[in-house]
Write a protein that holds these residues in place. Structure first.
Motif, PDB file in Angstrom:
ATOM      1  N   ALA A  59       7.482   1.681   1.023  1.00  0.00           N
ATOM      2  CA  ALA A  59       6.671   1.408   2.214  1.00  0.00           C
ATOM      3  C   ALA A  59       6.601  -0.090   2.486  1.00  0.00           C
ATOM      4  N   LEU A  60       6.387  -0.871   1.441  1.00  0.00           N
ATOM      5  CA  LEU A  60       6.308  -2.318   1.598  1.00  0.00           C
ATOM      6  C   LEU A  60       7.611  -2.872   2.163  1.00  0.00           C
ATOM      7  N   GLU A  61       8.733  -2.408   1.652  1.00  0.00           N
ATOM      8  CA  GLU A  61      10.035  -2.862   2.151  1.00  0.00           C
ATOM      9  C   GLU A  61      10.196  -2.502   3.629  1.00  0.00           C
ATOM     10  N   ALA A  75       3.244 -10.695   5.412  1.00  0.00           N
ATOM     11  CA  ALA A  75       2.046 -10.677   4.561  1.00  0.00           C
ATOM     12  C   ALA A  75       0.878 -11.420   5.207  1.00  0.00           C
ATOM     13  N   THR A  76       1.169 -12.356   6.112  1.00  0.00           N
ATOM     14  CA  THR A  76       0.085 -13.058   6.809  1.00  0.00           C
ATOM     15  C   THR A  76      -0.630 -12.148   7.800  1.00  0.00           C
ATOM     16  N   GLN A  77       0.031 -11.078   8.214  1.00  0.00           N
ATOM     17  CA  GLN A  77      -0.553 -10.111   9.145  1.00  0.00           C
ATOM     18  C   GLN A  77      -1.156  -8.909   8.407  1.00  0.00           C
ATOM     19  N   LEU A  78      -0.498  -8.481   7.326  1.00  0.00           N
ATOM     20  CA  LEU A  78      -0.924  -7.319   6.550  1.00  0.00           C
ATOM     21  C   LEU A  78      -0.604  -7.600   5.086  1.00  0.00           C
ATOM     22  N   SER A  79      -1.634  -7.756   4.281  1.00  0.00           N
ATOM     23  CA  SER A  79      -1.436  -8.131   2.880  1.00  0.00           C
ATOM     24  C   SER A  79      -0.809  -6.993   2.076  1.00  0.00           C
ATOM     25  N   ASP A  80      -0.193  -7.359   0.942  1.00  0.00           N
ATOM     26  CA  ASP A  80       0.360  -6.349   0.040  1.00  0.00           C
ATOM     27  C   ASP A  80      -0.738  -5.398  -0.425  1.00  0.00           C
ATOM     28  N   GLU A  81      -1.934  -5.934  -0.656  1.00  0.00           N
ATOM     29  CA  GLU A  81      -3.070  -5.106  -1.080  1.00  0.00           C
ATOM     30  C   GLU A  81      -3.427  -4.090   0.002  1.00  0.00           C
ATOM     31  N   ASP A  82      -3.415  -4.514   1.265  1.00  0.00           N
ATOM     32  CA  ASP A  82      -3.701  -3.581   2.352  1.00  0.00           C
ATOM     33  C   ASP A  82      -2.604  -2.525   2.478  1.00  0.00           C
TER      34      ASP A  82
END
Length: 94
Positions: A59-61, A75-82
């Motif tokens: 999903a992250l990819e 990542a500035t728009q949607l963090s890895d944690e989110d």
């Protein structure tokens, strides 16, 4: 007896709905994904996401480097944690 069974089923349905409303990934999903993928990932302008069969890494990819018409989300728009919370939220939907 029939009334008791009906009451238990209604209660179970309400608890299930409430659990989804409290999921940590719901707000991020609604903010970043629902516009295209619809409520609860059931499809809209973008494809249906449930049942969610992808891993967090997949999903992250896809979110960072899409291979489709989806816009990339840095990542500035949607963090890895989110992203992890969104994945968990989508995996929790039946």
């Amino acid at each position: 007896m029939k009334g008791v069974v009906s009451g238990v089923l209604v209660f179970a349905a309400l608890v299930s709905l409430r659990a989804g409303a409290d999921h940590p990934g719901l707000k991020s999903y609604e903010t970043h994904c629902a516009r295209c993928h619809g409520a609860e990932g059931r499809g809209g302008n973008g494809p249906r996401l449930v049942p969610f069969i992808f891993s967090y890494e997949q999903a992250l990819e896809q979110i960072r480097h899409p291979v489709c018409d989806m816009p990339a989300m840095p990542a500035t728009q949607l963090s890895d944690e989110d992203v992890a919370k969104i994945v968990a939220y989508l995996q929790s939907i039946e």
